[in-house]
Design an enzyme around this catalytic site. Sequence first.
Site, PDB file in Angstrom:
ATOM      1  N   CYS A 175      -1.820   1.159  -6.059  1.00 22.73           N
ATOM      2  CA  CYS A 175      -2.746   2.116  -6.694  1.00 22.73           C
ATOM      3  C   CYS A 175      -2.013   3.583  -6.633  1.00 22.73           C
ATOM      4  O   CYS A 175      -0.994   3.602  -5.858  1.00 22.73           O
ATOM      5  CB  CYS A 175      -4.127   2.514  -5.891  1.00 22.73           C
ATOM      6  SG  CYS A 175      -5.131   0.921  -6.106  1.00 22.73           S
ATOM      7  N   HIS A 227       0.777  -1.253  -0.007  1.00 20.97           N
ATOM      8  CA  HIS A 227       0.107   0.000   0.106  1.00 20.97           C
ATOM      9  C   HIS A 227       1.010   1.359   0.116  1.00 20.97           C
ATOM     10  O   HIS A 227       2.141   1.239   0.024  1.00 20.97           O
ATOM     11  CB  HIS A 227      -0.992  -0.117   1.194  1.00 20.97           C
ATOM     12  CG  HIS A 227      -1.797  -1.132   1.423  1.00 20.97           C
ATOM     13  ND1 HIS A 227      -2.879  -1.277   0.503  1.00 20.97           N
ATOM     14  CD2 HIS A 227      -2.197  -2.140   2.019  1.00 20.97           C
ATOM     15  CE1 HIS A 227      -3.622  -2.365   0.677  1.00 20.97           C
ATOM     16  NE2 HIS A 227      -3.336  -2.896   1.859  1.00 20.97           N
TER      17      HIS A 227
END
Length: 454
Positions: free
Chosen positions: A340, A297
């Site tokens: 992301c 992440h």
Amino acid sequence: MSTEFRKLLFEVSEALVTEELSALKFFSLDYVAKGTLEAIRDPKDLFEVLQERCMIGVGNLFFLKELLYRIHRIDLLTAHLGSSREEMERELQVPGRAQVSDYRQLLYGIAEDLTSENVQKVKFLLQGPLQKSKLQENASMLQVFLEMEINEIIKEDNLTMLKDILQGFRADLKKKIDAYEGKKREKYSREEVRYPVSVSVYPEEQGAKQYGEIYKMKNNPHGYCLIINNHIFKNRRHNREGTLQDGEAVKRVFKWLQFETVEYMDLEGKKIYDTVEEYSKKDHRNMDCFVCFIFSHGEKDKIKGVDDECVNIEALVSRFTGTNCPSLAGKPKVFIIQACQGSEHHPSVAVESDSSGHLEVDARPSTSIPDRADILIGMATVEDYLCYRSRRTGSVYIQSLCEMMELLCPQRVDLANILTEVNREVAKKDMEGFKQMPKITSTLLKLLIFEVPQ
């Protein structure tokens, strides 16, 4: 997923027999790993995997139609999918429409044309190159072809042994292979602009202008492949299910490509930086290249450790500049980041969602790259957007990258072109009604072609 779509898949799967499932698995080999396919015993399981790979879904039925057409189940094509033999023949005439490769079509056609007696002759002639246990009487010709591929006796661009075997008793099928090879040479010639590697690698043979120099890849190992794979976070809600499959896929590919492959699991933020710095201080003089994968992440411009402490991506990449890592000066440094880069969705256009609810998203790292030569960064998505990871099969981007490397490295396609092909493949897929668009940032000065061991 709609009830009607699931009912459709159920009815089709119930109508298929064992031999037809084997054929469908064979046709799917370009999209699903061999190991995954070998474990499948029921058509419903195959359809589930194809949904996860975004090959079939609600509003995305062409591959399923093509599969049924290829195995001659026109009855199912008509009754359940509202198509016909004539309609499929018209559609498959459109360039680039067919998703089953010419190579798989050829082998399937040969398997269909061989008589039982022919198959026994092939098995007899393969004793030696293949283990006898793989040539048992009940082994189908498609299973034999698969074993030949695993042992690299046949490849998409090398069918010499198969031609030699068939020449003695089925010269007509040998001519089919000759025709396939002729068409492939013609097609490859037309696609030289898309993959200019072919003219740069063999200029003497082709008499063509070289498009660029190639990085030297002559050592064994070629270099380190460092994998930083964050799976279990201190906040368990942030665990990244599916990332283990990504790690396994990368290790498989880069061990095959003769890299010293090392995976570090579940690193805190400071440990991520320390690990990358440790590899920047190693002696790379007898190495050709450095590759680093980071799965985690993050936030804008940063990667998160499992303790939620962040590391600046530019700080990681800059450890490998010519100043900080002189033994890699002039050599390619590759960073592939699965995460992301924001919270926005790319809308899916014209195709409904075909996900079965197994997809997750990762958080947001940077796209910035130091303004220095010989560095390539592949990002799972462009700025401000999400990327997707299946809890069961791994991330869409990394799995596609590994499959494309296995397919295109033997054809001596350079990494930038492979990543471009990955961009195209990922952009075609539909994830829960949304799209994903990867990004490549490169300051490479030469073509990076990974040598495949013979």
